[in-house]
Design a protein around this motif. Structure first.
Motif, short mmCIF file in Angstrom:
data_model
loop_
_atom_site.label_atom_id
_atom_site.label_comp_id
_atom_site.label_asym_id
_atom_site.label_seq_id
_atom_site.Cartn_x
_atom_site.Cartn_y
_atom_site.Cartn_z
N ILE A 40 7.62 0.30 -8.69
CA ILE A 40 7.39 1.78 -8.38
C ILE A 40 7.27 2.45 -9.79
O ILE A 40 8.33 2.46 -10.36
N ASN A 55 6.38 -0.19 2.54
CA ASN A 55 6.91 0.42 1.28
C ASN A 55 7.02 -0.67 0.36
O ASN A 55 6.04 -1.55 0.26
N ALA A 56 7.52 -0.32 -0.82
CA ALA A 56 7.34 -1.05 -2.29
C ALA A 56 7.54 -2.31 -2.11
O ALA A 56 7.19 -3.21 -2.95
N LYS A 62 11.87 -10.67 5.70
CA LYS A 62 12.30 -9.72 6.89
C LYS A 62 11.27 -9.63 7.81
O LYS A 62 9.88 -9.96 7.29
C1 NAG Z 1 11.84 -1.45 2.53
O1 NAG Z 1 12.07 -1.52 3.77
C2 NAG Z 1 13.05 -2.56 3.95
C3 NAG Z 1 13.42 -2.67 5.41
O2 NAG Z 1 13.56 -1.41 6.17
C4 NAG Z 1 14.33 -2.16 3.15
O3 NAG Z 1 15.36 -3.18 3.30
C5 NAG Z 1 14.10 -2.12 1.62
O4 NAG Z 1 14.97 -1.75 1.08
C6 NAG Z 1 12.82 -1.03 1.48
N1 NAG Z 1 12.46 -1.20 0.31
C7 NAG Z 1 12.36 -0.10 -0.41
C8 NAG Z 1 11.88 -0.34 -2.05
O5 NAG Z 1 12.61 1.16 -0.24
#
Ligand code: NAG
Ligand code: NAG
Length: 289
Positions: A40, A55-56, A62
């Motif tokens: 990021i 997201n990033a 998962k």
């Molecule tokens: C992205 O989403 C996943 C699942 O909700 C989470 O575990 C992870 O920490 C998130 N990554 C970021 C960089 O926010």
């Protein structure tokens, strides 16, 4: 958001396996969970469409994008994510403006243009779509293109990443691999066609491309056979993005040397580095084939 559902349903009746739909923009930001997961910001700006769990990281272990609760795509059950770089106009005074996008023909109302996504088993013009393809598996993702390509030779390993200089909303001919050299009265369409032969094992690979291959000979359209290293034929995934470049068509705004003024978010002025990313949500596809 209002879409022309009747037109859409006509294309996606239960037997037809060609699906074409519009996805509005989810976000424009510097994230790239495929090429630079967790970083990021990512090295350059992207426009992303699809599921809201984007997201990033998008950790493949998962169930992402299965964690999405909604999507910017017309099919409310498609939580896949699709993304490309963004395009800029470089003015004579050296400033840059991000080029807005237009919705594709038949999809007026898509917020901020977004992109059109296709899944097809046979060429677009083949209404029967009868060929057998293997479904994408959970966790499947891929990339196509080379951000470092700046010459025709470097771009030549990608068969079908193109630009169409659109004179009107229906223009689909004379695709080029470089940015169009002339002013396009309506806009510029980028088309990204992903490879269609899978190694049958890997959901991803270090360069996000090696698990996929183009047909051994011919193209997806000519039903070329898959190579023995990548024997499993998949659907062709294609993106179309229309850039509203017409607003920059004044002679006074174009470079004095006559060169074209558009540049990708990662600095490519040639267009040879056209590229796209795909993170798949397979349940959606199973329910539509
Ligand atoms: C992205 O989403 C996943 C699942 O909700 C989470 O575990 C992870 O920490 C998130 N990554 C970021 C960089 O926010
Ligand atoms: C630079 O040129 C563009 C296009 O003509 C114009 O919109 C913009 O206001 C100019 N910016 C400056 C700082 O002069």
């Amino acid at each position: 958001m209002r879409f022309e559902l009747s037109a859409l349903l006509a294309l996606t009746g239960p037997a037809a396996a060609l699906i074409r739909f519009q996805c509005s923009q989810l976000v424009v930001e510097r994230l790239d969970p495929l090429v630079t997961p967790g970083q990021i910001p990512s090295p350059h700006v992207h426009q992303i469409v699809g599921g809201n769990s984007f997201n990033a990281t998008m950790d493949p272990s998962k169930d992402m994008p299965g964690e999405s609760t909604c999507t910017t795509c017309q099919f409310s059950e498609d939580f896949s994510n699709y993304w490309t770089a963004t395009l800029y106009f470089r003015a004579r005074n050296g400033t840059y403006q991000r080029v807005p996008q237009l919705a594709n023909a038949g999809f007026a109302g898509a917020t901020a243009g977004g992109m059109t996504v296709y899944y097809m088993q046979d060429p677009l013009y083949d209404t029967a779509q009868k060929s057998k393809v293997s479904a994408f598996k959970p966790g499947f993702r891929m990339f196509i293109g080379d951000v470092n390509a700046r010459s025709k030779d470097q771009a030549a390993r990608f068969r079908q990443l193109t630009y169409t200089c659109m004179d009107d909303a229906g223009s689909r001919e004379r695709e080029t691999v470089a940015f169009p050299a002339r002013k396009c009265a309506y806009g510029i369409m980028t088309s990204l066609r992903f490879p269609t032969c899978w190694d049958g094992v890997n959901l991803d690979s270090p360069d996000h491309m090696a698990h996929m291959s183009y047909p051994e000979s011919g193209t997806f359209e000519s039903a070329g056979p898959c190579p023995s290293t990548h024997p499993v034929r998949t659907s062709q995934v294609m993106f179309e993005v229309i850039w509203d470049t017409s607003r920059y068509n004044d002679d006074a705004d174009w470079p004095e040397d006559g060169s074209q003024p558009f540049v990708w978010s990662f600095g490519d002025k040639t267009g040879y580095a056209n590229h796209g990313d795909y993170v798949c949500f397979p349940p959606f596809l199973l329910s539509h084939s």
